[in-house]
Design a protein around this motif. Structure first.
Motif, PDB file in Angstrom:
ATOM      1  N   LEU A 142      -4.716   3.030   5.111  1.00 23.10           N
ATOM      2  CA  LEU A 142      -5.357   4.244   4.571  1.00 23.10           C
ATOM      3  C   LEU A 142      -6.453   3.729   3.549  1.00 23.10           C
ATOM      4  CD1 LEU A 142      -2.292   6.664   3.673  1.00 23.10           C
ATOM      5  CD2 LEU A 142      -3.910   6.753   5.298  1.00 23.10           C
ATOM      6  N   ALA A 143      -6.354   2.781   2.784  1.00 18.23           N
ATOM      7  CA  ALA A 143      -7.361   2.185   2.003  1.00 18.23           C
ATOM      8  C   ALA A 143      -8.447   1.781   2.853  1.00 18.23           C
ATOM      9  CB  ALA A 143      -6.882   1.047   0.977  1.00 18.23           C
ATOM     10  N   LEU A 144      -8.379   1.060   3.821  1.00 19.06           N
ATOM     11  CA  LEU A 144      -9.457   0.487   4.728  1.00 19.06           C
ATOM     12  C   LEU A 144     -10.133   1.636   5.452  1.00 19.06           C
ATOM     13  CD1 LEU A 144      -7.841  -2.681   6.464  1.00 19.06           C
ATOM     14  CD2 LEU A 144      -9.470  -2.508   4.596  1.00 19.06           C
ATOM     15  N   LEU A 145      -9.326   2.971   5.809  1.00 15.81           N
ATOM     16  CA  LEU A 145     -10.150   4.125   6.278  1.00 15.81           C
ATOM     17  C   LEU A 145     -10.899   4.735   5.368  1.00 15.81           C
ATOM     18  CD1 LEU A 145      -7.106   5.641   8.425  1.00 15.81           C
ATOM     19  CD2 LEU A 145      -9.367   4.398   9.311  1.00 15.81           C
ATOM     20  N   LEU A 146     -10.551   4.684   3.980  1.00 18.09           N
ATOM     21  CA  LEU A 146     -11.296   5.493   2.977  1.00 18.09           C
ATOM     22  C   LEU A 146     -12.442   4.529   2.488  1.00 18.09           C
ATOM     23  CD1 LEU A 146     -11.640   7.450   0.771  1.00 18.09           C
ATOM     24  CD2 LEU A 146     -10.217   6.159  -0.591  1.00 18.09           C
ATOM     25  N   LEU A 147     -12.405   3.233   2.695  1.00 15.14           N
ATOM     26  CA  LEU A 147     -13.630   2.490   2.378  1.00 15.14           C
ATOM     27  C   LEU A 147     -14.727   2.671   3.376  1.00 15.14           C
ATOM     28  CD1 LEU A 147     -14.726   0.071   0.446  1.00 15.14           C
ATOM     29  CD2 LEU A 147     -13.733  -1.421   1.947  1.00 15.14           C
ATOM     30  N   TRP A 148     -14.244   2.550   4.851  1.00 20.50           N
ATOM     31  CA  TRP A 148     -15.130   2.860   5.859  1.00 20.50           C
ATOM     32  C   TRP A 148     -15.881   3.949   5.573  1.00 20.50           C
ATOM     33  CZ3 TRP A 148     -14.827   6.383   9.649  1.00 20.50           C
ATOM     34  CH2 TRP A 148     -15.777   6.212  10.811  1.00 20.50           C
ATOM     35  N   ALA A 149     -15.253   5.032   5.207  1.00 16.86           N
ATOM     36  CA  ALA A 149     -15.801   6.440   5.354  1.00 16.86           C
ATOM     37  C   ALA A 149     -16.702   6.365   4.123  1.00 16.86           C
ATOM     38  CB  ALA A 149     -14.649   7.522   5.080  1.00 16.86           C
ATOM     39  N   LEU A 150     -16.541   5.756   2.933  1.00 22.14           N
ATOM     40  CA  LEU A 150     -17.510   5.788   2.093  1.00 22.14           C
ATOM     41  C   LEU A 150     -18.575   4.677   2.128  1.00 22.14           C
ATOM     42  CD1 LEU A 150     -14.873   5.503  -1.169  1.00 22.14           C
ATOM     43  CD2 LEU A 150     -16.224   7.275  -0.441  1.00 22.14           C
ATOM     44  N   ARG A 151     -18.373   3.875   2.916  1.00 24.23           N
ATOM     45  CA  ARG A 151     -19.456   3.073   3.137  1.00 24.23           C
ATOM     46  C   ARG A 151     -20.414   3.835   4.125  1.00 24.23           C
ATOM     47  NH1 ARG A 151     -18.140  -3.004   4.633  1.00 24.23           N
ATOM     48  NH2 ARG A 151     -20.312  -2.962   4.500  1.00 24.23           N
ATOM     49  N   ARG A 152     -19.858   4.403   5.111  1.00 24.42           N
ATOM     50  CA  ARG A 152     -20.933   5.072   5.934  1.00 24.42           C
ATOM     51  C   ARG A 152     -21.565   6.014   5.376  1.00 24.42           C
ATOM     52  NH1 ARG A 152     -18.817   7.740  11.780  1.00 24.42           N
ATOM     53  NH2 ARG A 152     -20.801   8.163  12.470  1.00 24.42           N
ATOM     54  N   PHE A 153     -20.835   7.045   4.482  1.00 24.70           N
ATOM     55  CA  PHE A 153     -21.616   8.071   3.770  1.00 24.70           C
ATOM     56  C   PHE A 153     -22.738   7.299   3.025  1.00 24.70           C
ATOM     57  CE2 PHE A 153     -22.115  10.739  -0.030  1.00 24.70           C
ATOM     58  CZ  PHE A 153     -22.228  11.902   0.490  1.00 24.70           C
ATOM     59  N   SER A 154     -22.749   6.368   2.032  1.00 18.76           N
ATOM     60  CA  SER A 154     -23.380   5.932   1.106  1.00 18.76           C
ATOM     61  C   SER A 154     -24.763   5.366   1.880  1.00 18.76           C
ATOM     62  CB  SER A 154     -22.726   4.917   0.290  1.00 18.76           C
ATOM     63  OG  SER A 154     -22.309   3.792   1.124  1.00 18.76           O
ATOM     64  N   GLY A 155     -24.216   4.608   3.187  1.00 21.69           N
ATOM     65  CA  GLY A 155     -25.635   4.025   3.763  1.00 21.69           C
ATOM     66  C   GLY A 155     -26.184   5.226   4.909  1.00 21.69           C
ATOM     67  N   SER A 156     -25.953   6.274   4.821  1.00 21.19           N
ATOM     68  CA  SER A 156     -26.337   7.426   5.739  1.00 21.19           C
ATOM     69  C   SER A 156     -27.797   7.435   5.355  1.00 21.19           C
ATOM     70  CB  SER A 156     -25.745   8.548   5.759  1.00 21.19           C
ATOM     71  OG  SER A 156     -25.730   9.260   4.381  1.00 21.19           O
TER      72      SER A 156
END
Length: 219
Positions: free
Chosen positions: A85-99
């Motif tokens: 769950l932590a890895l999925l949350l981190l991936w989503a945050l990185r994708r959003f911040s890099g959009s």
């Protein structure tokens, strides 16, 4: 002849209506689960259902006494679930911040602007003496203007040097100046150069010359 008393014998086979019906605990739980699945959860969203099942799974694991092989296995499974769950949350945050970031080396960011808008932004940054930012926006104005006039074909992710090569083929007399402008863009964007007023004015003058230039070959 002797009369046989049938009534007491027949009555012994008739169950008493007052006797309680014995329903087991497991059967009652199954009935309640089926009723809930039919009524409360039939309109449940996929996200809510997944969240409910995850928390139910974790709750079932933690309901043990925590001792023995079963307890250790439960703790391991809980840790694995939390890490996933932590890895999925981190991936989503990185994708959003890099959009909103540009591709490495690309002239343009993800936001679409016209040549006029890039020139206006370049002038604003130049007035604030942000020469690196002004140079970047002015070259973007050059690139967008060449695309708008069909001198070069639009190409997502194009680098400054690729722009200079493509535009130099269509405008041979400006090829050397275009390559110099591309190197300046790379220096202030990726080489941490600060840029100067003179460099910006040189690029702005090239922009003005290119706006009135005509292609030597069909773009």
């Amino acid at each position: 002849m002797t009369t046989v008393p049938f009534a007491p014998l027949a009555a012994s086979f008739v169950p008493s209506l007052d006797s309680p019906v014995d329903v087991g605990r497991d059967q009652a739980a199954d009935e309640a689960a089926r009723e809930l699945s039919r009524a409360a959860y039939q309109h449940e969203s996929l996200f809510d259902r997944l969240q409910r099942e995850i928390f139910q799974f974790i709750g079932d694991l933690m309901s043990g006494d925590g001792t023995g092989t079963g307890g250790v296995l439960s703790l391991v499974l809980i840790v694995v679930v939390l890490v996933v769950l932590a890895l999925l949350l981190l991936w989503a945050l990185r994708r959003f911040s890099g959009s909103g970031r540009a591709e490495p080396g690309a002239v343009f960011g993800r936001r679409e602007r016209t040549a006029a808008e890039h020139r206006s932004e370049a002038e604003r940054l130049a007035a604030e003496e942000d020469w690196a930012g002004a140079i970047r926006e002015r070259l973007r104005a050059v690139a967008r203007d060449l695309e708008e006039r069909a001198v070069v074909a639009p190409l997502p992710g194009r680098t400054a040097m690729e722009l200079a090569e493509a535009a130099g083929q269509a405008l041979p007399s400006h090829a050397a100046d275009l390559r110099a402008a591309a190197r300046l863009f790379d220096d202030v964007t990726y080489g941490e150069a600060g840029g100067t007023r003179e460099e910006y004015l040189t690029l702005a003058a090239l922009d003005e010359r290119l706006r009135s230039a005509r292609t030597g070959v069909t773009a």
